[in-house]
Design an enzyme around this catalytic site. Structure first.
Site, PDB file in Angstrom:
ATOM      1  N   ASP A  37     -31.659  13.692  91.127  1.00 46.48           N
ATOM      2  CA  ASP A  37     -32.749  13.560  92.097  1.00 46.48           C
ATOM      3  C   ASP A  37     -33.860  14.563  91.751  1.00 46.48           C
ATOM      4  O   ASP A  37     -33.597  15.692  91.357  1.00 46.48           O
ATOM      5  CB  ASP A  37     -32.213  13.826  93.520  1.00 46.48           C
ATOM      6  CG  ASP A  37     -33.176  13.350  94.591  1.00 46.48           C
ATOM      7  OD1 ASP A  37     -32.842  12.379  95.288  1.00 46.48           O
ATOM      8  OD2 ASP A  37     -34.282  13.935  94.731  1.00 46.48           O
ATOM      9  N   ASN A  92     -29.130   5.700 102.507  1.00 41.85           N
ATOM     10  CA  ASN A  92     -30.013   5.479 103.651  1.00 41.85           C
ATOM     11  C   ASN A  92     -30.539   4.055 103.547  1.00 41.85           C
ATOM     12  O   ASN A  92     -31.115   3.680 102.532  1.00 41.85           O
ATOM     13  CB  ASN A  92     -31.175   6.480 103.630  1.00 41.85           C
ATOM     14  CG  ASN A  92     -30.703   7.918 103.799  1.00 41.85           C
ATOM     15  OD1 ASN A  92     -29.882   8.210 104.665  1.00 41.85           O
ATOM     16  ND2 ASN A  92     -31.200   8.813 102.967  1.00 41.85           N
ATOM     17  N   GLY A  98     -34.176   6.945 107.337  1.00 36.97           N
ATOM     18  CA  GLY A  98     -35.046   7.785 106.508  1.00 36.97           C
ATOM     19  C   GLY A  98     -35.149   7.341 105.065  1.00 36.97           C
ATOM     20  O   GLY A  98     -35.499   8.145 104.196  1.00 36.97           O
ATOM     21  N   GLN A  99     -34.861   6.056 104.796  1.00 31.92           N
ATOM     22  CA  GLN A  99     -34.997   5.568 103.418  1.00 31.92           C
ATOM     23  C   GLN A  99     -36.457   5.652 102.982  1.00 31.92           C
ATOM     24  O   GLN A  99     -37.338   5.155 103.679  1.00 31.92           O
ATOM     25  CB  GLN A  99     -34.501   4.121 103.314  1.00 31.92           C
ATOM     26  CG  GLN A  99     -34.511   3.592 101.885  1.00 31.92           C
ATOM     27  CD  GLN A  99     -33.979   2.162 101.766  1.00 31.92           C
ATOM     28  OE1 GLN A  99     -33.785   1.482 102.784  1.00 31.92           O
ATOM     29  NE2 GLN A  99     -33.751   1.715 100.556  1.00 31.92           N
ATOM     30  N   HIS A 105     -29.785   2.938  96.547  1.00 34.18           N
ATOM     31  CA  HIS A 105     -29.287   4.103  95.804  1.00 34.18           C
ATOM     32  C   HIS A 105     -28.275   4.853  96.646  1.00 34.18           C
ATOM     33  O   HIS A 105     -28.377   4.903  97.865  1.00 34.18           O
ATOM     34  CB  HIS A 105     -30.427   5.036  95.386  1.00 34.18           C
ATOM     35  CG  HIS A 105     -31.344   5.440  96.505  1.00 34.18           C
ATOM     36  ND1 HIS A 105     -32.318   4.614  97.015  1.00 34.18           N
ATOM     37  CD2 HIS A 105     -31.427   6.579  97.217  1.00 34.18           C
ATOM     38  CE1 HIS A 105     -32.967   5.229  97.978  1.00 34.18           C
ATOM     39  NE2 HIS A 105     -32.433   6.429  98.136  1.00 34.18           N
ATOM     40  N   HIS A 107     -26.779   8.623  97.135  1.00 37.31           N
ATOM     41  CA  HIS A 107     -26.911  10.047  96.844  1.00 37.31           C
ATOM     42  C   HIS A 107     -25.501  10.604  96.651  1.00 37.31           C
ATOM     43  O   HIS A 107     -24.620  10.369  97.481  1.00 37.31           O
ATOM     44  CB  HIS A 107     -27.536  10.790  98.032  1.00 37.31           C
ATOM     45  CG  HIS A 107     -28.929  10.359  98.386  1.00 37.31           C
ATOM     46  ND1 HIS A 107     -30.040  11.080  98.020  1.00 37.31           N
ATOM     47  CD2 HIS A 107     -29.383   9.301  99.101  1.00 37.31           C
ATOM     48  CE1 HIS A 107     -31.124  10.475  98.483  1.00 37.31           C
ATOM     49  NE2 HIS A 107     -30.760   9.393  99.148  1.00 37.31           N
TER      50      HIS A 107
HETATM   51  P1  5GP Z   1     -34.079   8.135 100.229  1.00 34.18           P
HETATM   52  O1  5GP Z   1     -34.896   9.053 101.104  1.00 34.18           O
HETATM   53  O2  5GP Z   1     -34.785   6.820 100.015  1.00 34.18           O
HETATM   54  O3  5GP Z   1     -32.661   7.983 100.677  1.00 34.18           O
HETATM   55  O4  5GP Z   1     -33.979   8.880  98.837  1.00 34.18           O
HETATM   56  C1  5GP Z   1     -34.926   8.769  97.827  1.00 34.18           C
HETATM   57  C2  5GP Z   1     -34.661   9.900  96.866  1.00 34.18           C
HETATM   58  O5  5GP Z   1     -35.324   9.618  95.653  1.00 34.18           O
HETATM   59  C3  5GP Z   1     -35.188  11.266  97.347  1.00 34.18           C
HETATM   60  O6  5GP Z   1     -34.112  12.183  97.419  1.00 34.18           O
HETATM   61  C4  5GP Z   1     -36.227  11.637  96.293  1.00 34.18           C
HETATM   62  O7  5GP Z   1     -36.225  13.021  96.007  1.00 34.18           O
HETATM   63  C5  5GP Z   1     -35.811  10.806  95.101  1.00 34.18           C
HETATM   64  N1  5GP Z   1     -36.907  10.424  94.218  1.00 34.18           N
HETATM   65  C6  5GP Z   1     -38.098   9.865  94.582  1.00 34.18           C
HETATM   66  N2  5GP Z   1     -38.857   9.618  93.507  1.00 34.18           N
HETATM   67  C7  5GP Z   1     -38.128  10.027  92.429  1.00 34.18           C
HETATM   68  C8  5GP Z   1     -38.392  10.030  91.038  1.00 34.18           C
HETATM   69  O8  5GP Z   1     -39.446   9.598  90.551  1.00 34.18           O
HETATM   70  N3  5GP Z   1     -37.415  10.517  90.224  1.00 34.18           N
HETATM   71  C9  5GP Z   1     -36.232  10.989  90.715  1.00 34.18           C
HETATM   72  N4  5GP Z   1     -35.347  11.452  89.835  1.00 34.18           N
HETATM   73  N5  5GP Z   1     -35.955  11.005  92.030  1.00 34.18           N
HETATM   74  C10 5GP Z   1     -36.893  10.533  92.882  1.00 34.18           C
END
Ligand code: 5GP
Ligand code: ZN
Length: 119
Positions: A37, A92, A98-99, A105, A107
């Site tokens: 991440d 998420n 909070g997606q 994906h 985590h």
């Molecule tokens: P969400 O909030 O949708 O569950 O998680 C999205 C995750 O993607 C976040 O933890 C954010 O830091 C990560 N993320 C967003 N853009 C990028 C990117 O361009 N590269 C990487 N490696 N992680 C990303």
């Protein structure tokens, strides 16, 4: 609108899967990839992502892809040494959760005692 989004703002994780951003994969399989991440919330914070675009867990239909994703999570956790102390897997799905990236994906978080979870 959807068409415009596809052309002007392609999905960031689809771009990563295609190798367009030069993101290094921690591990990969036929149907999924794993990478660190960008803004880690724990000492180890890896994202496990299907190669094929799916908006979120709600869009997962294929049990082969489902199993493959989970087995990649399992392998990454072992290979990065997370199974000793323990680790957490989160997805998420949707705005209430909070997606922020609308490409499914998981985590994978670990490397320290994690704060108490909601569930
Ligand atoms: P969400 O909030 O949708 O569950 O998680 C999205 C995750 O993607 C976040 O933890 C954010 O830091 C990560 N993320 C967003 N853009 C990028 C990117 O361009 N590269 C990487 N490696 N992680 C990303
Ligand atoms: Zn995508």
């Amino acid at each position: 609108m959807l068409e415009r989004q596809r052309v002007v703002e392609p999905c960031i994780f689809c771009r990563i899967v295609r190798g367009e951003l030069g993101t290094e994969f921690v591990d990969q399989s036929d149907t999924a990839v794993a990478f660190h991440d960008l803004q880690p919330a724990a000492p180890t914070h890896v994202l496990v992502v299907p190669r094929r675009h799916l908006g979120g867990l709600r869009d997962l239909r294929d049990p082969v892809v489902a199993a493959d994703l989970l087995m990649l999570v399992n392998r990454v956790a072992k290979d990065l040494g997370l199974t000793k102390g323990g680790y957490r897997v989160i997805t998420n799905d949707g705005p209430d959760a909070g997606q922020t990236v609308n490409h499914l994906h998981f985590h994978v978080l670990g490397g320290q005692k994690l704060p108490e979870a909601l569930a």
